[in-house]
Design a protein around this motif. Structure first.
Motif, PDB file in Angstrom:
ATOM      1  N   ASN A 286       0.407  -6.145  -7.648  1.00 31.30           N
ATOM      2  CA  ASN A 286       0.403  -5.048  -6.774  1.00 31.30           C
ATOM      3  C   ASN A 286       1.530  -4.330  -6.719  1.00 31.30           C
ATOM      4  OD1 ASN A 286      -2.474  -5.459  -5.971  1.00 31.30           O
ATOM      5  ND2 ASN A 286      -1.891  -7.132  -4.509  1.00 31.30           N
ATOM      6  N   ARG A 287       1.519  -2.782  -6.702  1.00 40.54           N
ATOM      7  CA  ARG A 287       2.770  -2.347  -6.669  1.00 40.54           C
ATOM      8  C   ARG A 287       3.633  -2.579  -5.255  1.00 40.54           C
ATOM      9  NH1 ARG A 287       5.238  -0.061 -10.570  1.00 40.54           N
ATOM     10  NH2 ARG A 287       5.953   1.880  -9.606  1.00 40.54           N
ATOM     11  N   PRO A 288       4.955  -2.788  -5.643  1.00 39.42           N
ATOM     12  CA  PRO A 288       5.750  -3.039  -4.527  1.00 39.42           C
ATOM     13  C   PRO A 288       5.934  -1.803  -3.604  1.00 39.42           C
ATOM     14  CG  PRO A 288       6.961  -2.936  -6.697  1.00 39.42           C
ATOM     15  CD  PRO A 288       5.582  -2.945  -6.997  1.00 39.42           C
ATOM     16  N   LEU A 289       6.045  -2.077  -2.507  1.00 37.94           N
ATOM     17  CA  LEU A 289       6.065  -0.791  -1.506  1.00 37.94           C
ATOM     18  C   LEU A 289       7.420  -0.540  -0.905  1.00 37.94           C
ATOM     19  CD1 LEU A 289       2.687  -1.471   0.383  1.00 37.94           C
ATOM     20  CD2 LEU A 289       3.068  -0.167  -1.748  1.00 37.94           C
ATOM     21  N   PRO A 290       7.509   0.638  -0.595  1.00 35.54           N
ATOM     22  CA  PRO A 290       8.856   1.162   0.289  1.00 35.54           C
ATOM     23  C   PRO A 290       8.517   0.411   1.713  1.00 35.54           C
ATOM     24  CG  PRO A 290       7.816   2.902  -0.640  1.00 35.54           C
ATOM     25  CD  PRO A 290       6.850   2.059  -0.966  1.00 35.54           C
ATOM     26  N   LEU A 291       9.766  -0.040   2.067  1.00 42.01           N
ATOM     27  CA  LEU A 291       9.777  -0.378   3.628  1.00 42.01           C
ATOM     28  C   LEU A 291       8.824   0.245   4.715  1.00 42.01           C
ATOM     29  CD1 LEU A 291      13.690  -1.206   4.139  1.00 42.01           C
ATOM     30  CD2 LEU A 291      11.678  -2.810   2.824  1.00 42.01           C
ATOM     31  N   TYR A 292       9.007   1.552   4.496  1.00 39.95           N
ATOM     32  CA  TYR A 292       8.005   2.113   5.693  1.00 39.95           C
ATOM     33  C   TYR A 292       6.719   2.152   5.514  1.00 39.95           C
ATOM     34  CZ  TYR A 292       8.090   5.981   2.090  1.00 39.95           C
ATOM     35  OH  TYR A 292       7.672   6.842   1.140  1.00 39.95           O
ATOM     36  N   GLU A 293       6.183   1.773   4.051  1.00 37.30           N
ATOM     37  CA  GLU A 293       4.775   1.465   4.055  1.00 37.30           C
ATOM     38  C   GLU A 293       4.405   0.184   4.115  1.00 37.30           C
ATOM     39  OE1 GLU A 293       3.590   2.780  -0.118  1.00 37.30           O
ATOM     40  OE2 GLU A 293       3.836   4.915   0.209  1.00 37.30           O
ATOM     41  N   ALA A 294       5.223  -0.758   3.751  1.00 37.29           N
ATOM     42  CA  ALA A 294       5.131  -2.156   3.866  1.00 37.29           C
ATOM     43  C   ALA A 294       5.099  -2.698   5.370  1.00 37.29           C
ATOM     44  CB  ALA A 294       6.103  -3.032   3.134  1.00 37.29           C
ATOM     45  N   GLU A 295       5.757  -1.772   6.274  1.00 35.98           N
ATOM     46  CA  GLU A 295       5.840  -2.155   7.763  1.00 35.98           C
ATOM     47  C   GLU A 295       4.431  -1.860   8.483  1.00 35.98           C
ATOM     48  OE1 GLU A 295       8.871   0.041   9.177  1.00 35.98           O
ATOM     49  OE2 GLU A 295      10.462  -1.502   9.016  1.00 35.98           O
ATOM     50  N   MET A 296       3.455  -1.119   7.652  1.00 33.88           N
ATOM     51  CA  MET A 296       2.305  -0.916   8.249  1.00 33.88           C
ATOM     52  C   MET A 296       1.217  -1.566   7.790  1.00 33.88           C
ATOM     53  SD  MET A 296       2.536   3.482   8.625  1.00 33.88           S
ATOM     54  CE  MET A 296       1.051   3.609   9.618  1.00 33.88           C
ATOM     55  N   LEU A 297       1.566  -2.605   6.740  1.00 36.10           N
ATOM     56  CA  LEU A 297       0.491  -3.233   6.225  1.00 36.10           C
ATOM     57  C   LEU A 297       0.466  -4.816   6.524  1.00 36.10           C
ATOM     58  CD1 LEU A 297       0.357  -1.603   2.751  1.00 36.10           C
ATOM     59  CD2 LEU A 297      -1.450  -1.481   4.395  1.00 36.10           C
ATOM     60  N   THR A 298       0.804  -5.094   7.764  1.00 34.60           N
ATOM     61  CA  THR A 298       0.951  -6.362   7.966  1.00 34.60           C
ATOM     62  C   THR A 298       0.259  -7.209   8.992  1.00 34.60           C
ATOM     63  OG1 THR A 298       2.486  -5.484  10.134  1.00 34.60           O
ATOM     64  CG2 THR A 298       3.737  -6.319   8.251  1.00 34.60           C
ATOM     65  N   SER A 299      -1.003  -6.289   9.150  1.00 33.10           N
ATOM     66  CA  SER A 299      -2.115  -6.982  10.017  1.00 33.10           C
ATOM     67  C   SER A 299      -2.806  -8.007   9.036  1.00 33.10           C
ATOM     68  CB  SER A 299      -3.120  -5.838  10.238  1.00 33.10           C
ATOM     69  OG  SER A 299      -3.657  -5.270   9.202  1.00 33.10           O
ATOM     70  N   ASN A 300      -3.582  -9.024   9.497  1.00 30.84           N
ATOM     71  CA  ASN A 300      -4.174  -9.828   8.991  1.00 30.84           C
ATOM     72  C   ASN A 300      -5.346  -9.437   7.667  1.00 30.84           C
ATOM     73  OD1 ASN A 300      -3.199 -11.920  10.354  1.00 30.84           O
ATOM     74  ND2 ASN A 300      -4.823 -12.076  11.984  1.00 30.84           N
ATOM     75  N   GLU A 301      -5.771  -8.146   8.172  1.00 26.91           N
ATOM     76  CA  GLU A 301      -6.852  -7.561   6.954  1.00 26.91           C
ATOM     77  C   GLU A 301      -6.174  -7.368   5.924  1.00 26.91           C
ATOM     78  OE1 GLU A 301      -9.910  -3.868   6.941  1.00 26.91           O
ATOM     79  OE2 GLU A 301      -8.446  -3.841   8.568  1.00 26.91           O
ATOM     80  N   TRP A 302      -4.698  -6.673   6.100  1.00 22.73           N
ATOM     81  CA  TRP A 302      -3.957  -6.347   4.620  1.00 22.73           C
ATOM     82  C   TRP A 302      -3.033  -6.968   4.171  1.00 22.73           C
ATOM     83  CZ3 TRP A 302      -7.912  -3.581   3.043  1.00 22.73           C
ATOM     84  CH2 TRP A 302      -8.616  -2.834   3.745  1.00 22.73           C
ATOM     85  N   SER A 303      -2.295  -7.791   4.818  1.00 20.83           N
ATOM     86  CA  SER A 303      -1.401  -8.716   4.542  1.00 20.83           C
ATOM     87  C   SER A 303      -1.603  -9.469   3.060  1.00 20.83           C
ATOM     88  CB  SER A 303      -0.746  -9.773   5.664  1.00 20.83           C
ATOM     89  OG  SER A 303      -1.771 -10.659   5.894  1.00 20.83           O
ATOM     90  N   MET A 304      -2.872  -9.733   3.096  1.00 25.06           N
ATOM     91  CA  MET A 304      -3.170 -10.454   1.401  1.00 25.06           C
ATOM     92  C   MET A 304      -2.648  -9.901   0.328  1.00 25.06           C
ATOM     93  SD  MET A 304      -4.993 -12.739   0.009  1.00 25.06           S
ATOM     94  CE  MET A 304      -5.854 -13.551   1.233  1.00 25.06           C
ATOM     95  N   ARG A 305      -2.183  -8.647   0.260  1.00 25.95           N
ATOM     96  CA  ARG A 305      -1.919  -8.027  -0.770  1.00 25.95           C
ATOM     97  C   ARG A 305      -0.544  -8.400  -1.276  1.00 25.95           C
ATOM     98  NH1 ARG A 305       1.747  -4.333  -1.683  1.00 25.95           N
ATOM     99  NH2 ARG A 305       0.492  -3.124  -2.948  1.00 25.95           N
ATOM    100  N   PHE A 306       0.103  -8.818  -0.271  1.00 24.66           N
ATOM    101  CA  PHE A 306       1.546  -9.431  -0.482  1.00 24.66           C
ATOM    102  C   PHE A 306       1.653 -10.953  -0.749  1.00 24.66           C
ATOM    103  CE2 PHE A 306       2.253  -5.755   2.311  1.00 24.66           C
ATOM    104  CZ  PHE A 306       3.044  -4.961   1.630  1.00 24.66           C
ATOM    105  N   LEU A 307       0.415 -11.659  -0.807  1.00 28.29           N
ATOM    106  CA  LEU A 307       0.291 -12.974  -1.351  1.00 28.29           C
ATOM    107  C   LEU A 307       0.349 -13.116  -2.694  1.00 28.29           C
ATOM    108  CD1 LEU A 307      -1.353 -14.498   1.922  1.00 28.29           C
ATOM    109  CD2 LEU A 307       0.927 -14.294   1.348  1.00 28.29           C
ATOM    110  N   GLY A 308      -0.031 -12.019  -3.455  1.00 21.67           N
ATOM    111  CA  GLY A 308      -0.162 -12.220  -4.827  1.00 21.67           C
ATOM    112  C   GLY A 308       0.965 -11.489  -5.386  1.00 21.67           C
TER     113      GLY A 308
END
Length: 364
Positions: A286-308
């Motif tokens: 998965n593409r690494p994200l800029p900080l301002y995008e990553a900060e908005m993807l910390t809910s349980n629904e979408w944090s899975m992308r950072f576990l790969g």
């Protein structure tokens, strides 16, 4: 207005419950009653009253969130600036409400880095969920890199995948070195600025690293972003929401003439082979994200992308990259799917599909 010395349920509330200080000009604001179903709400009808209220608070009695309705005189922005400069109030969560869409207000809110901005009409349940999330996220997140300690699953790079990354990136760097030298010279003489653009990105497990690209934009591109939020093609999908997690701008005016070419041919991505060699990311992921995008993807629904694994190319690149019908939700689903299902054969399929996707039809 209630006398400031009168005890209220707010002052006597259980410390475990979330507190919202709400500023709006309407004394009979309907939103107050709806918010009281979820929070302890302190409603003030003037900014002066709110400033007086804040001056009487200690660190232990400060509200969890400041909810402010944007006034026509735009004094709320001046107040936000004051709050940001006050050491005791630094870090106070701030959410703005706008009675109407206004590009200037939106750009100002982004510039001041408020936590969110909503435009009427807004779904109260969505707003309440967002406020609760901001409070919980603040408690666990002094900084993004520490989120690695908060996730339930820890990603470990398989040995075979890491070895493949080292071998493939080393060979690719050797083969691509003549092209990289030419691109570096073209970028150098094409416009003022550094050859390599380095930015902070968030990869596997919310780890932050320096991400390399050939510079394709003007040197003031980051500063221009706040004035261009209305051009983002990832429009907010929920009514009343003004923020999208990803940013994609068609015919981006920040891109240089040389930048257009190296972007459309993906030559700007070549320096990321060094990131792969260093172990910051993988060849596929998965593409690494800029900080301002990553900060908005910390809910349980979408944090899975950072576990790969984070990667140079992935499902998004080979499926719908550059297509106008690519929604934010679709991109998130692709990222989550890969994090849960990646394998050698899936990586091989993605790599084989990457080459046709290198030449984009859209300037995004």
């Amino acid at each position: 207005m209630m006398n400031k010395n009168t005890p209220t349920s707010w002052d006597n509330s259980n410390a475990a419950q979330n507190k919202v200080a709400y500023v709006s000009a309407d004394a009979e604001d309907q939103l107050v009653g709806e918010l009281k179903q979820h929070f302890f709400v302190k409603h003030l009808v003037t900014f002066n009253a709110f400033e007086d209220y804040l001056s009487e608070q200690s660190i232990l009695t400060l509200p969890d969130i400041l909810l402010m309705e944007i006034d026509e005189e735009e004094y709320c922005f001046t107040l936000v600036e004051k709050i940001k400069k006050n050491p005791m109030l630094h870090g106070l969560l701030i959410v703005l409400l706008a009675k109407k869409p206004n590009k200037t207000w939106k750009a100002r809110a982004m510039q001041l880095r408020v936590n969110d901005l909503y435009t009427y009409p807004l779904p109260v349940e969505h707003l309440s969920e967002r406020l609760n999330f901001l409070i919980k996220f603040k408690l666990i997140r002094p900084k993004l890199s520490e989120l690695l300690n908060q996730v339930d699953v820890e990603y470990k790079m398989p040995f075979s995948k890491r070895m493949f990354d080292i071998v493939s990136s080393s060979i690719a760097l050797i083969l691509a070195s003549p092209i990289m030298i030419i691109v570096a010279l073209v970028v150098k003489f094409g416009s003022k600025g550094p050859i390599i653009y380095k930015s902070k990105r968030v990869g596997t497990g919310y780890l932050v690293f320096d991400f390399y690209k050939f510079r394709s934009m003007r040197t003031d591109a980051d500063k221009m972003m706040a004035q261009m939020s209305d051009l983002n093609q990832y429009a907010a999908e929920e009514q009343g929401s003004s923020k999208a997690a990803f940013v994609k701008i068609k015919n981006d005016p920040r891109v240089t003439k040389v930048g257009n070419f190296i972007r459309n041919t993906s030559l700007d991505e070549l320096p990321q082979l060094f990131n792969i060699l260093k172990g910051d990311m993988s060849l596929v992921g998965n593409r690494p994200l800029p900080l301002y995008e990553a900060e908005m993807l910390t809910s349980n629904e979408w944090s899975m992308r950072f576990l790969g694994p984070a990667g140079l190319t992935g499902l998004w690149q080979i499926s719908k990259r550059g297509k106008e019908d690519m929604s934010e939700r679709e991109r998130k689903k692709l990222d989550n799917f890969y994090a849960q299902n990646y394998s050698f054969w899936l990586d091989l399929k993605i790599l084989l599909g990457t080459f046709p996707a290198l030449f984009q039809k859209e300037k995004v």
